[in-house]
Scaffold this motif. Structure first.
Motif, PDB file in Angstrom:
ATOM      1  N   PRO A  52       0.838  -1.199   0.000  1.00 59.67           N
ATOM      2  CA  PRO A  52       0.000   0.000   0.000  1.00 59.67           C
ATOM      3  C   PRO A  52       0.870   1.245   0.000  1.00 59.67           C
ATOM      4  O   PRO A  52       1.936   1.267   0.613  1.00 59.67           O
ATOM      5  CB  PRO A  52      -0.803  -0.114   1.283  1.00 59.67           C
ATOM      6  N   LYS A  53       0.413   2.271  -0.683  1.00 61.14           N
ATOM      7  CA  LYS A  53       1.191   3.500  -0.770  1.00 61.14           C
ATOM      8  C   LYS A  53       1.150   4.271   0.538  1.00 61.14           C
ATOM      9  O   LYS A  53       1.946   5.152   0.762  1.00 61.14           O
ATOM     10  CB  LYS A  53       0.674   4.353  -1.910  1.00 61.14           C
ATOM     11  N   ASP A  54       0.222   3.951   1.402  1.00 60.58           N
ATOM     12  CA  ASP A  54       0.061   4.688   2.641  1.00 60.58           C
ATOM     13  C   ASP A  54      -0.171   3.705   3.782  1.00 60.58           C
ATOM     14  O   ASP A  54      -1.178   2.997   3.805  1.00 60.58           O
ATOM     15  CB  ASP A  54      -1.118   5.638   2.493  1.00 60.58           C
ATOM     16  N   LEU A  55       0.752   3.653   4.706  1.00 60.64           N
ATOM     17  CA  LEU A  55       0.643   2.725   5.832  1.00 60.64           C
ATOM     18  C   LEU A  55      -0.565   3.028   6.713  1.00 60.64           C
ATOM     19  O   LEU A  55      -1.054   2.147   7.409  1.00 60.64           O
ATOM     20  CB  LEU A  55       1.913   2.780   6.682  1.00 60.64           C
ATOM     21  N   ARG A  56      -1.055   4.257   6.661  1.00 61.66           N
ATOM     22  CA  ARG A  56      -2.181   4.635   7.506  1.00 61.66           C
ATOM     23  C   ARG A  56      -3.414   3.789   7.218  1.00 61.66           C
ATOM     24  O   ARG A  56      -4.242   3.578   8.095  1.00 61.66           O
ATOM     25  CB  ARG A  56      -2.518   6.118   7.318  1.00 61.66           C
ATOM     26  N   MET A  57      -3.535   3.283   5.989  1.00 61.41           N
ATOM     27  CA  MET A  57      -4.698   2.479   5.621  1.00 61.41           C
ATOM     28  C   MET A  57      -4.742   1.163   6.392  1.00 61.41           C
ATOM     29  O   MET A  57      -5.811   0.589   6.576  1.00 61.41           O
ATOM     30  CB  MET A  57      -4.679   2.183   4.123  1.00 61.41           C
ATOM     31  N   LEU A  58      -3.611   0.673   6.822  1.00 55.64           N
ATOM     32  CA  LEU A  58      -3.538  -0.628   7.474  1.00 55.64           C
ATOM     33  C   LEU A  58      -3.569  -0.556   8.998  1.00 55.64           C
ATOM     34  O   LEU A  58      -3.669  -1.582   9.656  1.00 55.64           O
ATOM     35  CB  LEU A  58      -2.267  -1.359   7.037  1.00 55.64           C
ATOM     36  N   LEU A  59      -3.484   0.641   9.538  1.00 55.85           N
ATOM     37  CA  LEU A  59      -3.441   0.784  10.993  1.00 55.85           C
ATOM     38  C   LEU A  59      -4.833   0.712  11.607  1.00 55.85           C
ATOM     39  O   LEU A  59      -5.804   1.184  11.016  1.00 55.85           O
ATOM     40  CB  LEU A  59      -2.803   2.122  11.373  1.00 55.85           C
ATOM     41  N   PRO A  60      -4.925   0.148  12.801  1.00 55.59           N
ATOM     42  CA  PRO A  60      -6.204   0.171  13.504  1.00 55.59           C
ATOM     43  C   PRO A  60      -6.584   1.601  13.891  1.00 55.59           C
ATOM     44  O   PRO A  60      -5.720   2.480  13.984  1.00 55.59           O
ATOM     45  CB  PRO A  60      -5.954  -0.674  14.751  1.00 55.59           C
ATOM     46  N   HIS A  61      -7.854   1.811  14.125  1.00 52.83           N
ATOM     47  CA  HIS A  61      -8.359   3.139  14.484  1.00 52.83           C
ATOM     48  C   HIS A  61      -7.658   3.674  15.738  1.00 52.83           C
ATOM     49  O   HIS A  61      -7.510   2.969  16.724  1.00 52.83           O
ATOM     50  CB  HIS A  61      -9.873   3.064  14.728  1.00 52.83           C
ATOM     51  N   ILE A 117      -2.527   6.160  15.045  1.00 55.67           N
ATOM     52  CA  ILE A 117      -1.639   7.304  14.766  1.00 55.67           C
ATOM     53  C   ILE A 117      -1.498   8.166  16.015  1.00 55.67           C
ATOM     54  O   ILE A 117      -0.395   8.585  16.371  1.00 55.67           O
ATOM     55  CB  ILE A 117      -2.152   8.126  13.567  1.00 55.67           C
ATOM     56  N   SER A 118      -2.598   8.406  16.703  1.00 57.68           N
ATOM     57  CA  SER A 118      -2.547   9.187  17.946  1.00 57.68           C
ATOM     58  C   SER A 118      -1.719   8.481  19.004  1.00 57.68           C
ATOM     59  O   SER A 118      -0.939   9.110  19.731  1.00 57.68           O
ATOM     60  CB  SER A 118      -3.958   9.434  18.470  1.00 57.68           C
ATOM     61  N   ASP A 119      -1.876   7.161  19.105  1.00 58.47           N
ATOM     62  CA  ASP A 119      -1.097   6.392  20.077  1.00 58.47           C
ATOM     63  C   ASP A 119       0.395   6.455  19.771  1.00 58.47           C
ATOM     64  O   ASP A 119       1.210   6.620  20.672  1.00 58.47           O
ATOM     65  CB  ASP A 119      -1.550   4.931  20.098  1.00 58.47           C
ATOM     66  N   ILE A 120       0.740   6.341  18.493  1.00 59.86           N
ATOM     67  CA  ILE A 120       2.148   6.426  18.085  1.00 59.86           C
ATOM     68  C   ILE A 120       2.692   7.810  18.397  1.00 59.86           C
ATOM     69  O   ILE A 120       3.801   7.958  18.922  1.00 59.86           O
ATOM     70  CB  ILE A 120       2.307   6.089  16.589  1.00 59.86           C
ATOM     71  N   ALA A 121       1.920   8.844  18.079  1.00 61.59           N
ATOM     72  CA  ALA A 121       2.354  10.218  18.325  1.00 61.59           C
ATOM     73  C   ALA A 121       2.612  10.451  19.815  1.00 61.59           C
ATOM     74  O   ALA A 121       3.623  11.048  20.192  1.00 61.59           O
ATOM     75  CB  ALA A 121       1.302  11.201  17.803  1.00 61.59           C
ATOM     76  N   LYS A 166       5.323   8.870   3.844  1.00 57.52           N
ATOM     77  CA  LYS A 166       6.613   8.681   3.182  1.00 57.52           C
ATOM     78  C   LYS A 166       7.128   7.254   3.346  1.00 57.52           C
ATOM     79  O   LYS A 166       7.864   6.761   2.497  1.00 57.52           O
ATOM     80  CB  LYS A 166       7.634   9.676   3.734  1.00 57.52           C
ATOM     81  N   ALA A 167       6.753   6.606   4.445  1.00 54.38           N
ATOM     82  CA  ALA A 167       7.082   5.199   4.724  1.00 54.38           C
ATOM     83  C   ALA A 167       8.574   4.898   4.668  1.00 54.38           C
ATOM     84  O   ALA A 167       8.995   3.884   4.140  1.00 54.38           O
ATOM     85  CB  ALA A 167       6.307   4.277   3.787  1.00 54.38           C
ATOM     86  N   ARG A 168       9.364   5.765   5.253  1.00 55.38           N
ATOM     87  CA  ARG A 168      10.802   5.505   5.334  1.00 55.38           C
ATOM     88  C   ARG A 168      11.069   4.610   6.545  1.00 55.38           C
ATOM     89  O   ARG A 168      10.780   4.996   7.679  1.00 55.38           O
ATOM     90  CB  ARG A 168      11.565   6.813   5.450  1.00 55.38           C
ATOM     91  N   ALA A 224       4.526   1.682  13.484  1.00 53.18           N
ATOM     92  CA  ALA A 224       3.335   1.385  12.681  1.00 53.18           C
ATOM     93  C   ALA A 224       3.412  -0.021  12.102  1.00 53.18           C
ATOM     94  O   ALA A 224       2.425  -0.765  12.122  1.00 53.18           O
ATOM     95  CB  ALA A 224       3.181   2.416  11.568  1.00 53.18           C
ATOM     96  N   ILE A 225       4.564  -0.393  11.619  1.00 47.77           N
ATOM     97  CA  ILE A 225       4.734  -1.739  11.056  1.00 47.77           C
ATOM     98  C   ILE A 225       4.533  -2.798  12.139  1.00 47.77           C
ATOM     99  O   ILE A 225       3.889  -3.822  11.911  1.00 47.77           O
ATOM    100  CB  ILE A 225       6.108  -1.876  10.378  1.00 47.77           C
ATOM    101  N   ARG A 226       5.036  -2.527  13.326  1.00 43.51           N
ATOM    102  CA  ARG A 226       4.837  -3.457  14.435  1.00 43.51           C
ATOM    103  C   ARG A 226       3.343  -3.615  14.744  1.00 43.51           C
ATOM    104  O   ARG A 226       2.846  -4.728  14.916  1.00 43.51           O
ATOM    105  CB  ARG A 226       5.578  -2.970  15.682  1.00 43.51           C
ATOM    106  N   LEU A 227       2.618  -2.498  14.764  1.00 45.36           N
ATOM    107  CA  LEU A 227       1.179  -2.549  15.046  1.00 45.36           C
ATOM    108  C   LEU A 227       0.403  -3.241  13.931  1.00 45.36           C
ATOM    109  O   LEU A 227      -0.552  -3.974  14.189  1.00 45.36           O
ATOM    110  CB  LEU A 227       0.632  -1.129  15.252  1.00 45.36           C
ATOM    111  N   ILE A 228       0.815  -3.008  12.693  1.00 45.02           N
ATOM    112  CA  ILE A 228       0.149  -3.652  11.553  1.00 45.02           C
ATOM    113  C   ILE A 228       0.319  -5.161  11.637  1.00 45.02           C
ATOM    114  O   ILE A 228      -0.636  -5.916  11.446  1.00 45.02           O
ATOM    115  CB  ILE A 228       0.694  -3.092  10.222  1.00 45.02           C
ATOM    116  N   LYS A 229       1.523  -5.595  11.930  1.00 50.10           N
ATOM    117  CA  LYS A 229       1.769  -7.036  12.051  1.00 50.10           C
ATOM    118  C   LYS A 229       0.989  -7.626  13.214  1.00 50.10           C
ATOM    119  O   LYS A 229       0.426  -8.712  13.116  1.00 50.10           O
ATOM    120  CB  LYS A 229       3.261  -7.304  12.216  1.00 50.10           C
ATOM    121  N   LYS A 230       0.944  -6.887  14.318  1.00 47.09           N
ATOM    122  CA  LYS A 230       0.233  -7.359  15.504  1.00 47.09           C
ATOM    123  C   LYS A 230      -1.264  -7.487  15.240  1.00 47.09           C
ATOM    124  O   LYS A 230      -1.896  -8.442  15.676  1.00 47.09           O
ATOM    125  CB  LYS A 230       0.488  -6.399  16.663  1.00 47.09           C
TER     126      LYS A 230
END
Length: 74
Positions: free
Chosen positions: A10-19, A22-26, A42-44, A53-59
């Motif tokens: 996906p071009k944007d990791l935000r699509m795969l994150l649970p609701h 982003i706030s929790d990561i911030a 940017k997904a660097r 985010a990747i850790r949360l997506i996998k989880k």
């Protein structure tokens, strides 16, 4: 069905994150919501927000669900 290696990411990791992720990561990284959101766009991989985010997506397993959905639509 495409092999997993050739499935487009996906071009944007935000699509795969649970609701609310982003706030929790911030909060955990003491960054602004906008900074985390921009880093995920940017997904660097070197950015700590992207790593978290990747850790949360996998989880959450949402990457596997997305791949299953992509296979069904082909």
């Amino acid at each position: 069905m495409q092999p997993l290696e050739t499935t487009p990411t996906p071009k944007d990791l935000r699509m795969l994150l649970p609701h609310g992720a982003i706030s929790d990561i911030a909060r955990s990284l003491k960054l602004s919501h906008a900074a985390v959101s921009k880093a995920l766009q940017k997904a660097r991989p070197a950015h700590p927000a992207v790593a978290e985010a990747i850790r949360l997506i996998k989880k959450s397993g949402s990457q596997a669900v997305r791949q299953d959905l992509d296979r069904l639509t082909q």
